[in-house]
Design a protein around this motif. Structure first.
Motif, PDB file in Angstrom:
ATOM      1  N   UNK A 110      30.694  37.707  48.259  1.00  0.00           N
ATOM      2  CA  UNK A 110      31.384  37.747  46.975  1.00  0.00           C
ATOM      3  C   UNK A 110      32.709  36.977  47.023  1.00  0.00           C
ATOM      4  N   UNK A 111      33.510  37.224  48.051  1.00  0.00           N
ATOM      5  CA  UNK A 111      34.813  36.567  48.139  1.00  0.00           C
ATOM      6  C   UNK A 111      34.656  35.056  48.334  1.00  0.00           C
ATOM      7  N   UNK A 112      33.591  34.628  49.027  1.00  0.00           N
ATOM      8  CA  UNK A 112      33.363  33.192  49.190  1.00  0.00           C
ATOM      9  C   UNK A 112      32.989  32.540  47.873  1.00  0.00           C
ATOM     10  N   UNK A 113      32.499  33.321  46.918  1.00  0.00           N
ATOM     11  CA  UNK A 113      32.164  32.813  45.584  1.00  0.00           C
ATOM     12  C   UNK A 113      33.341  32.912  44.621  1.00  0.00           C
ATOM     13  N   UNK A 114      34.469  33.369  45.111  1.00  0.00           N
ATOM     14  CA  UNK A 114      35.650  33.456  44.261  1.00  0.00           C
ATOM     15  C   UNK A 114      35.756  34.737  43.467  1.00  0.00           C
ATOM     16  N   UNK A 115      34.970  35.745  43.825  1.00  0.00           N
ATOM     17  CA  UNK A 115      35.038  37.041  43.140  1.00  0.00           C
ATOM     18  C   UNK A 115      36.054  37.915  43.862  1.00  0.00           C
ATOM     19  N   UNK A 116      37.011  38.438  43.123  1.00  0.00           N
ATOM     20  CA  UNK A 116      38.063  39.264  43.718  1.00  0.00           C
ATOM     21  C   UNK A 116      37.466  40.495  44.389  1.00  0.00           C
ATOM     22  N   UNK A 117      38.047  40.876  45.523  1.00  0.00           N
ATOM     23  CA  UNK A 117      37.509  42.000  46.288  1.00  0.00           C
ATOM     24  C   UNK A 117      37.480  43.301  45.493  1.00  0.00           C
ATOM     25  N   UNK A 118      38.527  43.663  44.730  1.00  0.00           N
ATOM     26  CA  UNK A 118      38.448  44.910  43.953  1.00  0.00           C
ATOM     27  C   UNK A 118      37.272  44.931  42.984  1.00  0.00           C
ATOM     28  N   UNK A 119      37.002  43.796  42.322  1.00  0.00           N
ATOM     29  CA  UNK A 119      35.872  43.726  41.396  1.00  0.00           C
ATOM     30  C   UNK A 119      34.555  43.837  42.155  1.00  0.00           C
ATOM     31  N   UNK A 120      34.489  43.208  43.337  1.00  0.00           N
ATOM     32  CA  UNK A 120      33.273  43.272  44.152  1.00  0.00           C
ATOM     33  C   UNK A 120      33.003  44.701  44.616  1.00  0.00           C
TER      34      UNK A 120
END
Length: 343
Positions: A110-120
């Motif tokens: 998720x983080x490698x795709x630019x999705x913030x960790x809290x949202x993930x």
């Protein structure tokens, strides 16, 4: 007893219970295996044709897409196909490493795709909770089908009732959590304080902050995403049951021997058993096979076992292969990214 000595004892107790259940399944399995005509099972498996296996694989892709759809519904900016890729990678990790390795893999992708960790994190937790609602609610759907068939008995209701209560309890907890941020924080703080009595490192205040942050991440999407997630996961379970029906038909167990609706009902009623490792392999199978043999007409045990063997190969082996492909694709995407030159 101090908390420092209580925790190791609980771990040993969990280990002993796991070993005991495993040995029980092995003993029962070995005793049953001696009575099975394995030549008959092989003859039934020989009926399976290449095009039938292809149909099962296509059905598996639909099943896995529906299973991952809640991730896309709860995480803004995530497509359903990327959600499926992430889900397959997490499934692969559950087969090769203990928890929370699957969540570590999820968050890394998720983080490698630019999705913030809290949202993930919030989306992954809601995905898991939605699945548990459906997992324990499946027997209720099975009971409703039995009512429509006119084969309903009080015993089935009593068996489905505890599972239904678990499903309702999870939904109730979600409803309470999203009533208001102050209420959510207070509830989490109280829960953290209770846990801190056993594990002093736990902080009720930290739990309250985490719960409030979690709520802020998903509150705007829950009213639309939660009902859709439950529908998608219910469809996933029904697709899974359909794959089992198709597997039985492809090895020669016809509708006169075991009607499709009986297979679906037996599967739904036993579905909470997927809580056990590898989707309840061995345990769920034994329960559903025994049910089908009791309700079927002139049905041979060897054919039913062959059908379950095909279904398990597709629904357990398939996701592992998809997981390997998903991780390889993710690694390839990372390698193709342009690197930023050093200053």
């Amino acid at each position: 007893m101090s908390p420092s000595t209580a925790e190791p004892r609980r771990r040993w107790l969990r280990f002993a219970v796991t070993v005991g259940l495993t040995l029980l399944v092995l003993v029962v399995g070995i005793s049953l295996a001696d009575e099975i005509d394995w030549e008959g099972v092989r003859s039934s498996l020989a009926r399976l044709e290449a095009w039938q296996l292809a149909v099962l694989c296509l059905g598996l892709l639909l099943r896995q897409w529906l299973n991952a759809l809640p991730l896309a519904l709860f995480i803004e900016g995530l497509s359903s196909w990327r959600a499926m890729q992430n889900d397959q990678a997490a499934i692969l990790m559950t087969t090769v490493a203990p928890p929370p390795a699957d969540y570590v893999m999820r968050f890394a992708i998720f983080t490698s795709w630019g999705i913030a960790l809290p949202a993930a994190v919030a989306g992954s937790v809601m995905n898991t909770l939605s699945f548990y609602v459906v997992r324990f609610g499946a027997p209720v759907l099975g009971s409703l089908l039995m009512i429509l068939l006119g084969t309903f008995h009080l015993g089935e209701l009593l068996g489905a009732l505890p599972s239904m209560l678990v499903s309702v309890a999870i939904l109730g907890a979600l409803w309470l959590a999203f009533r208001g941020e102050a209420f959510t924080a207070a509830l989490a703080r109280r829960a953290g304080d209770l846990v801190a009595r056993v594990r002093p490192k736990v902080s009720g205040e930290a739990w309250a902050e985490s719960a409030a942050g979690f709520r802020r991440q998903v509150i705007g999407r829950v009213p639309r995403a939660l009902p859709r997630s439950l529908l998608a996961l219910t469809a996933m379970v029904l697709v899974d049951a359909t794959l089992l029906v198709a597997s039985l038909r492809f090895v020669g167990v016809d509708a006169q021997q075991v009607p499709a609706i009986e297979v679906v009902v037996a599967f739904l009623v036993a579905y909470p058993l997927t809580l056990f490792p590898f989707s309840g392999i061995g345990i769920l199978d034994a329960v559903v096979i025994a049910t089908l043999l009791s309700v079927g007409t002139d049905v041979y045990e060897e054919g039913v076992i062959a059908g379950f063997f095909v279904w398990r190969i597709v629904t357990i082996g398939g996701p592992i292969l998809l997981g390997l492909l998903s991780v390889a694709l993710w690694k390839w995407e990372l390698l193709r990214r342009p690197t930023t030159p050093a200053a």
